[in-house]
Scaffold this active site. Structure first.
Site, mmCIF file in Angstrom:
data_model
loop_
_atom_site.group_PDB
_atom_site.id
_atom_site.type_symbol
_atom_site.label_atom_id
_atom_site.label_comp_id
_atom_site.label_asym_id
_atom_site.label_seq_id
_atom_site.Cartn_x
_atom_site.Cartn_y
_atom_site.Cartn_z
ATOM 1 C CG ASN A 264 -2.300 0.592 0.883
ATOM 2 O OD1 ASN A 264 -2.379 1.559 0.132
ATOM 3 N ND2 ASN A 264 -3.363 0.038 1.450
ATOM 4 C CG HIS B 11 23.606 5.866 11.982
ATOM 5 N ND1 HIS B 11 24.249 6.266 10.835
ATOM 6 C CD2 HIS B 11 22.278 6.012 11.742
ATOM 7 C CE1 HIS B 11 23.357 6.655 9.947
ATOM 8 N NE2 HIS B 11 22.148 6.510 10.466
ATOM 9 N N GLY C 170 -1.152 -0.841 9.122
ATOM 10 C CA GLY C 170 -0.666 0.483 8.769
ATOM 11 C C GLY C 170 0.379 1.006 9.739
ATOM 12 C CB ALA D 192 -2.278 -0.488 12.782
ATOM 13 N NE ARG E 263 12.261 -7.792 21.813
ATOM 14 C CZ ARG E 263 12.485 -7.696 23.109
ATOM 15 N NH1 ARG E 263 12.361 -8.759 23.884
ATOM 16 N NH2 ARG E 263 12.823 -6.541 23.651
ATOM 17 N NE ARG F 244 -5.861 -12.848 18.931
ATOM 18 C CZ ARG F 244 -6.146 -13.140 17.653
ATOM 19 N NH1 ARG F 244 -5.805 -14.348 17.149
ATOM 20 N NH2 ARG F 244 -6.742 -12.261 16.884
#
Length: 204
Positions: free
Chosen positions: A100, A130, A157, A175, A181, A198
């Site tokens: 998207n 960095h 999103g 979203a 991790r 879950r």
């Protein structure tokens, strides 16, 4: 300095340039001092800008240019502009994945997105780290860490994926999550930092 031609071959780039080799090996680089890396990102970003401009007037040409920019993109990929990639040559995207609008990839190195993924609007993938040491950071040292996303992953999103992360197949990332991790396959994970909440529930 690279001549900005199309259909750039990653293996050839790695073979001919020490900075490109170091970037994709995950070794330390100094992007701002490099003679080649800024040219590669200029090419990719300028092609993205062109794709974004022509997408709605000539979607077939925009898709052709997208595959030229991302040689590792599979068949049946669908995307919506704008997109912004620092490099296209190290990115692999599986078949039938949907991307998207406002997709952002910052940094180089290898990024793999599986088949049948759903990438929500304003999702970002970052590969550079960095230097932590202030003196080295001032000198511009950084290194890229590969990101891997399995098949049939749904990113909601505004998901942000940080360097070195792997997300297992079939998982859903909620979203607004910041993925710091690895996330296993077949789970729902949300939050900042993103955590598993879950397992995926089968629906009949």
């Amino acid at each position: 300095m690279f001549h900005m031609t199309t259909n750039m071959d990653l293996a050839a780039l790695i073979d001919q340039d020490d900075d490109v080799r170091a970037l994709f090996a995950g070794d330390g680089i100094r992007y701002r001092a490099s003679a080649s890396l800024p040219d590669l990102t200029w090419r990719a970003q300028s092609m993205c800008a062109h794709i974004n401009r022509i997408f709605f007037d000539d979607p077939a040409e925009a898709l052709r240019l997208f595959h030229e920019l991302v040689p590792g993109a599979g068949d049946g990929i669908d995307f919506r502009p704008p997109l912004n990639l620092d490099y296209g040559v190290g990115l692999t995207i599986g078949e039938r994945t949907f991307i998207n609008k406002d997709f952002l990839v910052v940094g180089g190195g290898y990024i793999t997105i599986g088949a049948d993924c759903l990438i929500g609007p304003r999702c970002s993938i970052y590969t550079p780290n960095h230097a932590e040491d202030p003196a080295l950071r001032r000198e511009g040292w950084e290194r890229a860490s590969a990101v891997t996303i399995g098949d049939n992953v749904w990113l909601g999103g505004s998901v942000t994926i940080l360097p070195g992360v792997t997300i297992g197949s079939d998982s859903i990332i909620g979203a607004g999550s910041v993925v710091t991790r690895d996330i296993p396959a077949g789970v729902v994970a949300v939050g900042n930092p993103c955590r598993v909440v879950r397992a995926i529930r089968a629906e009949r």
